[in-house]
Design a protein around this motif. Structure first.
Motif, PDB file in Angstrom:
ATOM      1  N   HIS A 380     -19.979 -64.779 -37.228  1.00 45.01           N
ATOM      2  CA  HIS A 380     -20.457 -65.971 -37.827  1.00 45.01           C
ATOM      3  C   HIS A 380     -20.392 -65.609 -39.699  1.00 45.01           C
ATOM      4  O   HIS A 380     -21.269 -64.880 -40.149  1.00 45.01           O
ATOM      5  N   ALA A 381     -19.413 -66.328 -40.201  1.00 44.83           N
ATOM      6  CA  ALA A 381     -19.239 -66.011 -41.569  1.00 44.83           C
ATOM      7  C   ALA A 381     -19.478 -67.470 -42.361  1.00 44.83           C
ATOM      8  O   ALA A 381     -19.507 -67.547 -43.618  1.00 44.83           O
ATOM      9  N   ALA A 382     -19.719 -68.478 -41.718  1.00 43.65           N
ATOM     10  CA  ALA A 382     -19.855 -69.726 -42.223  1.00 43.65           C
ATOM     11  C   ALA A 382     -21.305 -69.883 -42.967  1.00 43.65           C
ATOM     12  O   ALA A 382     -22.257 -69.583 -42.418  1.00 43.65           O
ATOM     13  N   ALA A 383     -21.188 -70.153 -44.223  1.00 41.96           N
ATOM     14  CA  ALA A 383     -22.568 -70.309 -45.129  1.00 41.96           C
ATOM     15  C   ALA A 383     -22.182 -70.813 -46.382  1.00 41.96           C
ATOM     16  O   ALA A 383     -21.044 -70.707 -46.712  1.00 41.96           O
ATOM     17  N   TYR A 384     -23.056 -71.291 -46.910  1.00 39.27           N
ATOM     18  CA  TYR A 384     -23.062 -71.684 -48.286  1.00 39.27           C
ATOM     19  C   TYR A 384     -23.599 -70.562 -49.331  1.00 39.27           C
ATOM     20  O   TYR A 384     -24.384 -69.837 -48.789  1.00 39.27           O
ATOM     21  N   LYS A 385     -22.778 -70.234 -50.151  1.00 36.92           N
ATOM     22  CA  LYS A 385     -22.957 -69.103 -50.797  1.00 36.92           C
ATOM     23  C   LYS A 385     -23.246 -69.042 -52.327  1.00 36.92           C
ATOM     24  O   LYS A 385     -23.360 -68.065 -52.901  1.00 36.92           O
TER      25      LYS A 385
END
Length: 648
Positions: A380-385
């Motif tokens: 799980h790499a999906a993110a706002y960064k």
């Protein structure tokens, strides 16, 4: 001076490739000439050896045998102007086969009743072989030399010094001198080995580095230095590069020998040194045996697959032969680019890859995906960064980073996923911004769900710092600013960050995921902190510019939510070693499940009410160490402090 003949040849033939049949005819003429010369040498230059009645027969047999060998080894199919070791090897193999065949025929004739006219002297056969090899290879290299001298530009040459007087250094020298598109001239070798100092390689002097820098490079600042020692330590390499950059010398490096094309180095492979070369630590290398065993023949799902980290995980996982890959991202264009990029890998490994446009906040669609594909491992790499962007949009940060992760975790439990790897950040440690706080909240939820006895899923979190070259990171920003002529902007001269390369980060993610037993937060040894200002200075110098002269560095102040120094652990945390020296397990604080779910509910209600202040307060409650910095939300911390003081 270029002669009229050379000018004519350049103008008329430099763009043409000689037909292989002409090359074959050239070779056969030389074979015939070599046979005649061999006869003369054998008979001490007495013409009787050539005038004998059987000379034509013997010459014809020899030519036919060599012709057959040339066709077998395709020795005439190379481009003469680019003759190399492979061409010499083919000629040698063809010659050896011909010599062996002729020796065999001669012995057969001598032991049979066949005509003696077919018998060739064994001495002639051997001399003929040696002369043929010399004639064919020599003529090719002479033509190559003539061609290179003819087309080589006679304008001002580029002076080059090679660091490394070994095999790679000699190959670098040869590739540069044979390149017709450039005017490199190797003026010296540098080497740390004192036994080589004072000697000459192909007429070029070898110096110790200190003497070379003092007596040569400083006198000719326009010189380029090429590092040609594959096993040079990172610390030594960084030292050499920084010394050159400080005095304005451009630096390049030779790739590892394993990356050379067909065992030969091309001048196009000699690259400029990159900022990764200045990290002053050895690249992290993993055997990947554990990860390979973990992923082989499994159905793997990767969220945020089109991002910097996600796409590199895709590349590495595809090399480990999964049964199927389900790639999820909401960004259409990057996903399309990824699909085009991995197409060769799909064909090579015959991997079933599904590209799905989906937002991880879309729970109904995520549920359908889990139901249909039944993944066994999830990364799980999906993110706002982006810190400043999320500071202005806390609702979206919470929705994606917290509740998007919650959706993935809950579905992992329902569909009994074998392993769930959550990719976090060092900004989750003592967060000073919304983005870091949401990632820490997600860490807490992932860690909490791992404690369910009924869950068959192994949950693991990986935490690392900045990744060089990732989308939106400081490296691409500096590169754009340098290309535009500056200024290069830094928020503060004192800001430091941990850095690692994208492949390193993803290798460690896969390895940590493979070694996890459940509930761990894995930390990576990222070496020493790097000062961003120093990074800007080095990048300007790598571009051949002078800081604060050609390109200025401008200090613009810390952005909302940004802190001077990132951390991998907070004061209340500790770490334990693992079998890999670069991977540690963080002993982090655990929370009661009831409290975690209560905090998640307050976040949900605050988001539903579209109440930003209420949402940030709920986030601060769930992440007690979250203290806003350079942000409008600092007022909430001050008010909370005043309330505590009033009740004390």
């Amino acid at each position: 001076m270029i002669t009229s003949l050379q000018r004519f040849i350049i103008h008329r033939y430099s763009g043409r490739i000689l037909s292989k049949w002409i090359v074959l005819l050239h070779d056969m003429v030389l074979v015939a000439a070599a046979f005649g010369l061999a006869q003369l040498l054998r008979f001490n230059f007495k013409m009787e050896g050539i005038r004998n009645d059987h000379f034509v027969t013997q010459l014809s047999i020899s030519c036919l045998v060599y012709l057959a060998a040339f066709f077998l080894f395709r020795s005439f199919s190379g481009i003469i102007r680019h003759t190399g070791l492979e061409d010499v090897k083919r000629i040698l193999n063809a010659g050896l086969l011909s010599m062996t065949t002729l020796v065999g025929l001669t012995i057969l004739v001598r032991t049979s009743s066949l005509t003696s006219g077919m018998t060739i002297s064994l001495a002639v056969i051997i001399i003929h072989f040696l002369l043929t090899v010399v004639f064919l290879t020599g003529s090719r290299f002479l033509i190559k030399l003539f061609y290179h001298n003819a087309v080589k530009k006679r304008s001002a040459f580029k002076r080059v010094v090679i660091f490394g007087a070994g095999y790679s250094g000699m190959m670098a020298k040869n590739s540069m001198e044979s390149d017709t598109a450039s005017n490199y001239k190797v003026s010296a070798f540098l080497d740390d080995d004192p036994q080589k100092a004072g000697k000459f390689l192909h007429g070029i002097p070898v110096f110790l580095p200190e003497a070379g820098f003092r007596d040569f490079l400083h006198k000719f600042p326009d010189t380029e230095l090429i590092i040609a020692i594959p096993n040079l330590t990172p610390a030594r390499k960084s030292q050499i590069i920084e010394h050159c950059l400080n005095v304005g010398i451009k630096v390049k490096s030779v790739p590892p020998i394993g990356n050379w094309i067909n065992g030969e180095l091309s001048v196009q492979q000699i690259r400029n040194v990159s900022i990764e070369d200045l990290l002053n630590r050895a690249p992290i290398q993993l055997e990947r045996s554990m990860a390979a065993k973990e992923i082989y023949s499994k159905v793997v799902m990767i969220t945020g697959a089109a991002g910097s980290i996600g796409s590199e995980i895709v590349r590495q996982v595809m090399n480990l032969n999964p049964a199927k890959l389900i790639l999820i991202d909401q960004a259409e264009t990057p996903m399309h680019d990824l699909e085009l990029e991995v197409a060769p890998l799909r064909r090579r490994f015959n991997t079933d890859v599904q590209f799905v446009i989906c937002d991880i906040t879309n729970l109904p669609k995520l549920t359908r995906l889990f139901e249909f594909y039944r993944p066994q491992i999830v990364y799980h790499a999906a993110a706002y960064k982006h810190v400043p962007m999320m500071e202005r949009n806390p609702g979206e940060a919470v929705l994606t980073n917290v509740f998007g992760t919650k959706h993935m975790v809950d579905l992992a439990i329902v569909y009994e996923i074998e392993k769930f790897v959550f990719i976090s950040t060092d900004k989750a440690v003592n967060p000073t911004n919304i983005m870091g706080a949401t990632k820490r909240a997600a860490e807490i939820y992932v860690q909490n769900q791992s404690r369910y006895e009924s869950s068959k899923t192994v949950f693991v979190t990986t935490r690392f710092g900045n990744v060089l070259g990732s989308n939106g990171s400081v490296i691409p920003l500096f590169m754009r600013q340098i290309e535009q002529g500056g200024p290069v902007t830094v928020t503060s001269k004192d800001v430091t960050r941990f850095f690692m390369t994208i492949p390193e980060a993803c290798q460690l993610v896969l390895e940590a995921g493979a070694m996890a037993s459940g509930g761990e937060i894995f930390l990576f040894d990222m070496g020493e902190r790097v000062r961003i200002y120093d990074l800007a200075v080095k990048m300007i110098r790598l571009a051949g510019r002078v800081p604060d002269k050609d390109i200025f560095i401008e200090e613009i102040g810390l952005r909302p939510g940004e802190k001077l120094h990132e951390e991998l652990l907070n004061a209340a945390e500790d770490n334990l070693p693992t079998h890999h020296p670069k991977i540690m397990v963080g002993r982090t604080r655990e929370f009661e499940s009831e409290w975690v779910h209560r905090c998640m509910e307050r976040l949900r209600v605050a988001y539903a009410d579209n109440n930003t202040i209420k949402l940030v307060l709920a986030l601060k409650e769930m992440v007690p160490e979250f203290k806003s910095l350079n942000s409008d939300f600092q007022q909430l911390d001050r008010e909370a402090t005043m309330e505590v003081a009033a009740t004390a």
